[in-house]
Scaffold this motif. Structure first.
Motif, mmCIF file in Angstrom:
data_model
loop_
_atom_site.group_PDB
_atom_site.id
_atom_site.type_symbol
_atom_site.label_atom_id
_atom_site.label_comp_id
_atom_site.label_asym_id
_atom_site.label_seq_id
_atom_site.Cartn_x
_atom_site.Cartn_y
_atom_site.Cartn_z
ATOM 1 N N THR A 88 0.833 -1.210 0.000
ATOM 2 C CA THR A 88 0.000 0.000 0.000
ATOM 3 C C THR A 88 0.864 1.255 0.000
ATOM 4 O O THR A 88 0.625 2.186 -0.770
ATOM 5 N N GLU A 91 2.557 1.867 -3.290
ATOM 6 C CA GLU A 91 1.609 2.461 -4.236
ATOM 7 C C GLU A 91 1.455 3.958 -4.004
ATOM 8 O O GLU A 91 1.156 4.699 -4.932
ATOM 9 N N ARG A 92 1.685 4.391 -2.773
ATOM 10 C CA ARG A 92 1.579 5.807 -2.415
ATOM 11 C C ARG A 92 2.906 6.541 -2.553
ATOM 12 O O ARG A 92 3.028 7.688 -2.139
#
Length: 129
Positions: A88, A91-92
């Motif tokens: 996550t 992805e950021r």
């Protein structure tokens, strides 16, 4: 072996995280890490974020008049699944310093905030014994 003197310390209230850019740090800890912001006082050069066990006090020490400093020690952020949390954050836009590390009792993934303060994702999967 425990201490023989009665402790006067009853807990940890917060950990200071220095920044040179409060707005950038607020975006990172709130938007990227998804932590709940519990205080925001830009006129006083700080914001606070809750982790569930300890507050992160993100502050600009230069603008507070106490001089520049940096953290040298990692802040271990507990997650339920290091691989999923890492994916996550990647992805950021978060970059990690190497592969996820397995100690035999926990998983750890090392990264830093935009000011270079060392952080890590942590999950203990076995007993300390």
């Amino acid at each position: 072996m425990g201490a023989t003197t009665e402790s006067i310390v009853t807990g940890v209230d917060f950990v200071t995280v220095p920044t040179r850019d409060l707005e950038r740090a607020v975006a990172f800890y709130g938007d990227v890490l998804g932590l709940t912001r519990s205080a925001y006082r830009p006129e006083r050069n700080f914001a606070e974020f809750e982790t569930g066990t300890v507050t992160l006090n993100v502050m600009d020490p230069v603008n507070m008049g106490i001089g520049a400093f940096a953290n040298a020690n990692n802040i271990a952020l507990h997650v339920d699944d290091v691989a999923a949390a890492r994916a996550t954050l990647e992805e950021r836009g978060v970059q990690f310093g190497g592969p996820t590390f397995d100690t035999g009792v926990c998983h750890m993934a090392f990264f830093a905030d935009p000011d270079g303060n060392p952080l890590l994702l942590h999950h203990r999967y076995a007993s300390r014994d």
